[in-house]
Design a protein around this motif. Sequence first.
Motif, PDB file in Angstrom:
ATOM      1  N   PHE A 108       0.839  -1.189   0.000  1.00 16.17           N
ATOM      2  CA  PHE A 108       0.000   0.000   0.000  1.00 16.17           C
ATOM      3  C   PHE A 108       0.877   1.244   0.000  1.00 16.17           C
ATOM      4  CE2 PHE A 108      -2.855  -3.231   1.539  1.00 16.17           C
ATOM      5  CZ  PHE A 108      -4.009  -2.938   0.848  1.00 16.17           C
ATOM      6  N   VAL A 109       0.607   2.112  -0.977  1.00 14.41           N
ATOM      7  CA  VAL A 109       1.335   3.370  -1.145  1.00 14.41           C
ATOM      8  C   VAL A 109       0.324   4.455  -1.468  1.00 14.41           C
ATOM      9  CG1 VAL A 109       3.481   2.287  -1.915  1.00 14.41           C
ATOM     10  CG2 VAL A 109       1.763   2.847  -3.576  1.00 14.41           C
ATOM     11  N   ASP A 110       0.785   5.714  -1.471  1.00 16.40           N
ATOM     12  CA  ASP A 110      -0.136   6.784  -1.857  1.00 16.40           C
ATOM     13  C   ASP A 110      -0.116   6.958  -3.375  1.00 16.40           C
ATOM     14  OD1 ASP A 110       2.231   8.132  -2.329  1.00 16.40           O
ATOM     15  OD2 ASP A 110       2.097   9.375  -0.542  1.00 16.40           O
ATOM     16  N   ASP A 111      -1.004   7.810  -3.880  1.00 15.05           N
ATOM     17  CA  ASP A 111      -1.196   7.952  -5.326  1.00 15.05           C
ATOM     18  C   ASP A 111       0.055   8.482  -6.032  1.00 15.05           C
ATOM     19  OD1 ASP A 111      -3.757   6.976  -5.207  1.00 15.05           O
ATOM     20  OD2 ASP A 111      -4.638   8.966  -4.853  1.00 15.05           O
ATOM     21  N   THR A 112       0.772   9.398  -5.419  1.00 14.50           N
ATOM     22  CA  THR A 112       1.975   9.935  -6.073  1.00 14.50           C
ATOM     23  C   THR A 112       3.051   8.855  -6.200  1.00 14.50           C
ATOM     24  OG1 THR A 112       2.820  10.737  -3.957  1.00 14.50           O
ATOM     25  CG2 THR A 112       1.547  12.291  -5.283  1.00 14.50           C
ATOM     26  N   MET A 113       3.132   8.001  -5.211  1.00 13.11           N
ATOM     27  CA  MET A 113       4.123   6.917  -5.293  1.00 13.11           C
ATOM     28  C   MET A 113       3.767   5.925  -6.389  1.00 13.11           C
ATOM     29  SD  MET A 113       5.209   5.880  -1.471  1.00 13.11           S
ATOM     30  CE  MET A 113       6.126   6.953  -0.410  1.00 13.11           C
ATOM     31  N   VAL A 114       2.467   5.668  -6.572  1.00 12.92           N
ATOM     32  CA  VAL A 114       2.042   4.768  -7.650  1.00 12.92           C
ATOM     33  C   VAL A 114       2.480   5.340  -8.987  1.00 12.92           C
ATOM     34  CG1 VAL A 114       0.044   3.836  -8.869  1.00 12.92           C
ATOM     35  CG2 VAL A 114       0.106   3.778  -6.380  1.00 12.92           C
ATOM     36  N   ASP A 115       2.261   6.635  -9.170  1.00 10.63           N
ATOM     37  CA  ASP A 115       2.651   7.297 -10.416  1.00 10.63           C
ATOM     38  C   ASP A 115       4.166   7.230 -10.602  1.00 10.63           C
ATOM     39  OD1 ASP A 115       2.187   8.875 -12.794  1.00 10.63           O
ATOM     40  OD2 ASP A 115       3.065  10.553 -11.649  1.00 10.63           O
ATOM     41  N   GLN A 116       4.922   7.527  -9.549  1.00  8.47           N
ATOM     42  CA  GLN A 116       6.375   7.518  -9.661  1.00  8.47           C
ATOM     43  C   GLN A 116       6.936   6.106  -9.839  1.00  8.47           C
ATOM     44  OE1 GLN A 116       7.622   9.706  -6.207  1.00  8.47           O
ATOM     45  NE2 GLN A 116       7.382  11.675  -7.226  1.00  8.47           N
ATOM     46  N   LEU A 117       6.289   5.118  -9.239  1.00  7.35           N
ATOM     47  CA  LEU A 117       6.708   3.735  -9.467  1.00  7.35           C
ATOM     48  C   LEU A 117       6.507   3.339 -10.926  1.00  7.35           C
ATOM     49  CD1 LEU A 117       5.358   1.951  -6.278  1.00  7.35           C
ATOM     50  CD2 LEU A 117       7.731   1.918  -7.066  1.00  7.35           C
ATOM     51  N   SER A 118       5.379   3.726 -11.501  1.00  2.92           N
ATOM     52  CA  SER A 118       5.114   3.353 -12.885  1.00  2.92           C
ATOM     53  C   SER A 118       6.001   4.118 -13.861  1.00  2.92           C
ATOM     54  CB  SER A 118       3.643   3.577 -13.225  1.00  2.92           C
ATOM     55  OG  SER A 118       3.339   4.953 -13.144  1.00  2.92           O
ATOM     56  N   ARG A 119       6.450   5.289 -13.494  1.00  2.29           N
ATOM     57  CA  ARG A 119       7.332   6.079 -14.362  1.00  2.29           C
ATOM     58  C   ARG A 119       8.806   5.705 -14.197  1.00  2.29           C
ATOM     59  NH1 ARG A 119       5.158  11.234 -16.297  1.00  2.29           N
ATOM     60  NH2 ARG A 119       2.980  11.348 -15.707  1.00  2.29           N
ATOM     61  N   GLY A 120       9.138   4.924 -13.183  1.00  2.48           N
ATOM     62  CA  GLY A 120      10.525   4.512 -12.989  1.00  2.48           C
ATOM     63  C   GLY A 120      11.319   5.443 -12.108  1.00  2.48           C
ATOM     64  N   ARG A 121      10.674   6.337 -11.399  1.00  3.82           N
ATOM     65  CA  ARG A 121      11.388   7.240 -10.494  1.00  3.82           C
ATOM     66  C   ARG A 121      11.592   6.619  -9.122  1.00  3.82           C
ATOM     67  NH1 ARG A 121       7.694  11.881 -12.025  1.00  3.82           N
ATOM     68  NH2 ARG A 121       8.527  12.494 -14.026  1.00  3.82           N
ATOM     69  N   LEU A 122      10.757   5.652  -8.786  1.00  2.85           N
ATOM     70  CA  LEU A 122      10.878   4.919  -7.536  1.00  2.85           C
ATOM     71  C   LEU A 122      11.013   3.432  -7.856  1.00  2.85           C
ATOM     72  CD1 LEU A 122       8.153   6.569  -5.260  1.00  2.85           C
ATOM     73  CD2 LEU A 122      10.596   7.042  -5.314  1.00  2.85           C
ATOM     74  N   ALA A 123      11.541   2.686  -6.897  1.00  2.00           N
ATOM     75  CA  ALA A 123      11.719   1.244  -7.081  1.00  2.00           C
ATOM     76  C   ALA A 123      11.335   0.513  -5.805  1.00  2.00           C
ATOM     77  CB  ALA A 123      13.163   0.931  -7.433  1.00  2.00           C
ATOM     78  N   ILE A 124      10.982  -0.744  -5.966  1.00  2.00           N
ATOM     79  CA  ILE A 124      10.673  -1.594  -4.823  1.00  2.00           C
ATOM     80  C   ILE A 124      11.831  -2.572  -4.657  1.00  2.00           C
ATOM     81  CG2 ILE A 124       9.112  -3.310  -3.872  1.00  2.00           C
ATOM     82  CD1 ILE A 124       6.892  -2.046  -5.549  1.00  2.00           C
ATOM     83  N   VAL A 125      12.361  -2.641  -3.434  1.00  2.00           N
ATOM     84  CA  VAL A 125      13.454  -3.561  -3.136  1.00  2.00           C
ATOM     85  C   VAL A 125      13.008  -4.535  -2.045  1.00  2.00           C
ATOM     86  CG1 VAL A 125      15.296  -2.007  -3.828  1.00  2.00           C
ATOM     87  CG2 VAL A 125      14.488  -1.947  -1.496  1.00  2.00           C
TER      88      VAL A 125
END
Length: 178
Positions: A108-125
Amino acid sequence: MASLQDQLLKAGLADEKKAKAVRNEKRKQRKQQPKGTEQVNEAQIRARQAREEKAERDRELNRQRQQEAEKKAIQAQIRQLVETNRLDRSRGDTSYQFVHDKKIKKIFVDDTMVDQLSRGRLAIVFVNDAYEIVAEGVARKIMERDKSAVVVLHDRKTDDVGDDDPYAGYEIPDDLMW
């Protein structure tokens, strides 16, 4: 103490003639050997081979121990990177689903993190049996050490300049002449 040969003579199991022949044969063998060469004992050869094999086993064991120590050091570096750079997900209300080890996982993340994850600005480790979210740069550093630790990192698009671009709302005309 009498030699075995003397004991056999006394017991009557050997005679003096055979004993003399054996002594002469041994003397001839000693004289036939070239001077300066020592008799090599088979026990010494086996002992030397055993020492060499043990040394080889010890080297292999040390190499394995060193590899284990390097793996532990790399895992410690990854844990430290994640601990210092992970993003807070406590106010997350949107589920983000991804695949890890052929299973669908959900965080569970907030909406901005979902957007940034899909754009490749954030990553899940995946570290310490938990999923954490880190920035792209940190994820790339983690990938240099261990690619399997980074679970999700999408490729960034070249036309994706970011939300902080002040000219994002302005289109560039095709017929613009400088």
